[in-house]
Design an enzyme around this catalytic site. Structure first.
Site, short mmCIF file in Angstrom:
data_model
loop_
_atom_site.label_atom_id
_atom_site.label_comp_id
_atom_site.label_asym_id
_atom_site.label_seq_id
_atom_site.Cartn_x
_atom_site.Cartn_y
_atom_site.Cartn_z
N GLY A 1 -4.87 -14.23 12.37
CA GLY A 1 -5.89 -13.62 11.53
C GLY A 1 -7.13 -14.48 11.41
NE ARG A 2 -7.76 -16.09 5.23
CZ ARG A 2 -8.32 -16.46 4.08
NH1 ARG A 2 -8.74 -17.70 3.90
NH2 ARG A 2 -8.43 -15.59 3.10
CE1 TYR B 1 -3.72 -2.25 -0.38
CE2 TYR B 1 -2.93 -3.34 1.60
CZ TYR B 1 -3.76 -3.32 0.49
OH TYR B 1 -4.63 -4.35 0.26
C1 PHB Z 1 -7.58 -6.50 1.62
O1 PHB Z 1 -8.56 -5.76 1.77
O2 PHB Z 1 -7.61 -7.45 0.84
C2 PHB Z 1 -6.37 -6.24 2.39
C3 PHB Z 1 -6.31 -5.14 3.22
C4 PHB Z 1 -5.18 -4.87 3.93
C5 PHB Z 1 -4.10 -5.72 3.82
C6 PHB Z 1 -4.15 -6.83 3.02
C7 PHB Z 1 -5.30 -7.08 2.31
O3 PHB Z 1 -3.00 -5.47 4.50
#
Ligand code: PHB
Length: 362
Positions: A319-320, A179
């Site tokens: 995460g998941r 990003y």
């Molecule tokens: C996503 O929205 O797919 C996304 C957002 C932030 C991240 C990675 C993926 O760091």
């Protein structure tokens, strides 16, 4: 010996354990990018995490890259988040907001007046984003001029002030996953001349200015930063010398006294040590950083326990498993089975696959 269940002080934040809920995009801020009641419930359910890192949240209208992600730049968004932080705090939890600018990973239909996404470069990656019309290729970006960067840093500062007003315990700056801030760091993307392009110090300048500004606003002990030195997420090649780049970045961050550094090891959501390329030395970064060290990327419970016991990390982000197990901390402690993730409910939609995962009964 420390375990994932040992309490820890992270900067100014006292955490009940070292199990962190990673930032997870869920695309449910359907009305003005405001977190609504379902989002309040979703985070409340997960408040036994030592620390929740909110889903990535755009710092300004230009910072958005996907449909229905929440913002932290309007009064309504601040009020929506206030309900989230109140709910988490009522359960004894801690929550920071992840501050996000997607840069060139966006589409004009998501941006004010159909503007072009902004970046360090004019070059468009071969990446997709999700819009009202489904998955589409990202729009061609416009390279920001150097004289526009102070306003960008000011957006991070304002978002931090908004986060304080919304009751967050702190902020995490998203400098990972290709990003905007990562688009300035990497020489695979940043093709600028001038003070923000070329040398490693020049490419790191924007991130360091942002971190100084947010730390000044909220206190360094309430700031974290997330990096991903080796990921190629969103069709973004690695830097030509990621070790030198990130050694420098961490050396420069060290004197700020940040609460933590959050590192995604390897390919985001993939291999921690991708085959066929020289292994990145994460310990070299850890050694340079005086704050808490947070690791992320597919760690199992056993691997996370081991990393903390061996002093390789202070915090482990999951995460998941947190999506499908609101009571993940209890399940890990009791060695209980985990719920299956409903992958088709990850992005967008309502309560299904969001707030309806079952918890263990007493
Ligand atoms: C996503 O929205 O797919 C996304 C957002 C932030 C991240 C990675 C993926 O760091």
């Amino acid at each position: 010996m420390s375990s994932l269940f040992s309490p820890i002080k992270v900067g100014e934040m006292a955490l009940a354990n070292r199990i962190v809920m990673a930032p997870l995009t869920r695309n449910r801020a359907i009305d003005g990018q405001v977190p609504g009641p379902l989002t309040v419930e979703y985070y409340r359910q997960r408040a036994t995490a030592g620390l929740i890192i909110s889903e990535a949240s755009q710092i300004s209208p230009m910072a958005q890259g996907y449909l229905d992600t929440p913002g932290i730049h309007t009064a309504e968004q601040i009020a929506g988040w206030r309900k989230v932080t109140d709910a988490v705090h009522a359960e004894g939890g801690r929550i920071v907001i992840q501050l996000w600018h997607v840069g060139r990973i966006s589409h004009s239909s998501l941006l004010p007046g159909g503007a072009a996404p902004v970046s360090s470069t004019n070059r468009r990656p071969n990446a997709q984003t999700f819009t009202r019309d489904g998955f589409v290729p990202v729009s061609a970006p416009r390279a920001l001029r150097d004289d526009e960067l102070p306003a960008l840093v000011a957006d991070y500062r304002r978002a931090t002030r908004n986060a304080i007003e919304a009751g967050f315990d702190g902020i995490e700056v998203h400098a990972a996953n290709s990003y905007l801030l990562d688009q300035f760091l990497r020489d695979s993307v940043n093709d600028r001349s001038g003070a923000y392009g070329g040398s490693i110090p020049n490419r790191a300048r924007l991130l360091l200015e942002v971190m100084a500004a947010v730390a000044d606003e909220i206190g360094a002990g309430r700031c974290g930063v997330r990096i991903s030195p080796m990921t190629t997420f969103s069709d973004t090649p690695r830097d030509s010398d990621p070790q030198a780049l990130f050694n420098y970045v961490v050396e420069q961050l060290a004197p700020l006294g940040l609460a933590y550094l959050h590192v995604i090891e390897g390919e985001t959501g993939g291999a921690r040590y991708p085959e066929g390329i020289p292994a990145f030395d994460y310990a070299a970064l850890h050694q340079r950083f005086p704050g808490a060290w947070m690791i992320n990327n597919g760690y199992s419970f056993v691997e996370g326990m081991e990393a903390v016991a061996l002093g390789k990390a202070d915090l482990v982000a999951f995460g998941r498993p947190f999506i499908s197990n609101p009571d993940l901390v209890r399940r890990l402690r009791e060695n209980a089975p985990l719920n299956e993730l409903r992958v088709d409910k990850l992005y967008g939609g309502g309560a299904e696959g969001y707030t309806d995962y079952p918890v263990l009964l007493d």
